[in-house]
Design a protein around this motif. Structure first.
Motif, mmCIF file in Angstrom:
data_model
loop_
_atom_site.group_PDB
_atom_site.id
_atom_site.type_symbol
_atom_site.label_atom_id
_atom_site.label_comp_id
_atom_site.label_asym_id
_atom_site.label_seq_id
_atom_site.Cartn_x
_atom_site.Cartn_y
_atom_site.Cartn_z
ATOM 1 N N ARG A 102 -22.904 30.418 23.671
ATOM 2 C CA ARG A 102 -23.376 29.030 23.639
ATOM 3 C C ARG A 102 -22.614 28.231 22.580
ATOM 4 O O ARG A 102 -22.238 27.076 22.805
ATOM 5 C CB ARG A 102 -24.876 28.998 23.362
ATOM 6 N N ASP A 103 -22.377 28.845 21.409
ATOM 7 C CA ASP A 103 -21.657 28.170 20.340
ATOM 8 C C ASP A 103 -20.225 27.848 20.768
ATOM 9 O O ASP A 103 -19.719 26.749 20.532
ATOM 10 C CB ASP A 103 -21.671 29.040 19.081
ATOM 11 N N GLU A 105 -19.123 27.448 23.847
ATOM 12 C CA GLU A 105 -19.154 26.401 24.878
ATOM 13 C C GLU A 105 -19.349 25.030 24.250
ATOM 14 O O GLU A 105 -18.744 24.040 24.683
ATOM 15 C CB GLU A 105 -20.273 26.699 25.881
ATOM 16 N N LYS A 106 -20.184 24.974 23.213
ATOM 17 C CA LYS A 106 -20.422 23.696 22.535
ATOM 18 C C LYS A 106 -19.145 23.203 21.858
ATOM 19 O O LYS A 106 -18.780 22.032 21.958
ATOM 20 C CB LYS A 106 -21.543 23.863 21.501
ATOM 21 N N ARG A 107 -18.424 24.125 21.171
ATOM 22 C CA ARG A 107 -17.184 23.725 20.500
ATOM 23 C C ARG A 107 -16.112 23.289 21.509
ATOM 24 O O ARG A 107 -15.380 22.332 21.269
ATOM 25 C CB ARG A 107 -16.668 24.871 19.643
ATOM 26 N N ALA A 109 -16.674 21.946 24.425
ATOM 27 C CA ALA A 109 -17.075 20.640 24.952
ATOM 28 C C ALA A 109 -16.748 19.538 23.944
ATOM 29 O O ALA A 109 -16.314 18.445 24.328
ATOM 30 C CB ALA A 109 -18.564 20.649 25.271
ATOM 31 N N GLU A 110 -16.924 19.809 22.648
ATOM 32 C CA GLU A 110 -16.601 18.815 21.625
ATOM 33 C C GLU A 110 -15.099 18.553 21.575
ATOM 34 O O GLU A 110 -14.657 17.430 21.399
ATOM 35 C CB GLU A 110 -17.107 19.285 20.261
ATOM 36 N N PRO A 116 -21.789 16.632 23.628
ATOM 37 C CA PRO A 116 -22.274 17.983 23.366
ATOM 38 C C PRO A 116 -23.680 18.225 23.898
ATOM 39 O O PRO A 116 -24.110 19.356 24.006
ATOM 40 C CB PRO A 116 -22.246 18.104 21.846
ATOM 41 N N SER A 117 -24.394 17.173 24.253
ATOM 42 C CA SER A 117 -25.742 17.378 24.785
ATOM 43 C C SER A 117 -25.712 17.716 26.278
ATOM 44 O O SER A 117 -26.751 18.003 26.859
ATOM 45 C CB SER A 117 -26.591 16.123 24.559
ATOM 46 N N ASP A 118 -24.512 17.658 26.903
ATOM 47 C CA ASP A 118 -24.418 18.025 28.317
ATOM 48 C C ASP A 118 -24.709 19.504 28.484
ATOM 49 O O ASP A 118 -24.397 20.320 27.631
ATOM 50 C CB ASP A 118 -23.012 17.748 28.864
ATOM 51 N N ASP A 119 -25.259 19.833 29.602
ATOM 52 C CA ASP A 119 -25.526 21.244 29.918
ATOM 53 C C ASP A 119 -24.295 21.794 30.630
ATOM 54 O O ASP A 119 -24.008 21.390 31.759
ATOM 55 C CB ASP A 119 -26.771 21.351 30.793
#
Length: 131
Positions: A102-103, A105-107, A109-110, A116-119
């Protein structure tokens, strides 16, 4: 009729030559009944019958040696037996791995400039793109 006899003569000579070459080149361990020199003499003296006798009686099979074949993993009993003896899973290690994914994927996306709030698993974006 003359053409037929001519063709049959060519076939007989070809068969005799093939029989002689086959008997001469065959390894001794694959010859049955008589020694190699005797088979060659029979083929030469009695052309058609000698060749037929060679292929029926004298010519041994080369398939007496065992055949080794490679098995795929799904056909190998040793491999299939090992599948049942796996170690139990550690739930704490799986939770840490899920958190790391998850971490990451968040990085990613950024870095891509996405919200970053997208799923990331839904396939939807926060802002609609141009149509």
């Amino acid at each position: 009729m003359a053409r037929l006899l001519f063709v049959l003569g060519i076939v007989a000579v070809t068969f005799m030559i093939y029989s002689i070459v086959d008997a001469a080149l065959r390894p001794v361990r694959f010859i049955r009944g008589l020694p190699k020199w005797a088979w060659l003499l029979i083929i030469i003296v009695i052309p058609l019958i000698g060749g037929v006798l060679w292929f029926v009686i004298g010519r041994g099979r080369e398939q007496n040696t065992p055949v080794h074949r490679t098995l795929g993993p799904d056909d190998d009993p040793d491999f299939l037996g090992k599948l049942g003896h796996t170690t139990p899973r550690d739930p704490a290690a799986e939770a840490r791995t899920d958190e790391q994914i998850r971490d990451l994927e968040k990085r990613l996306a950024e870095q891509a400039g996405d919200n970053p709030s997208d799923d990331p698993t839904s396939g939807r974006r926060g802002k609609p793109g141009p149509a």
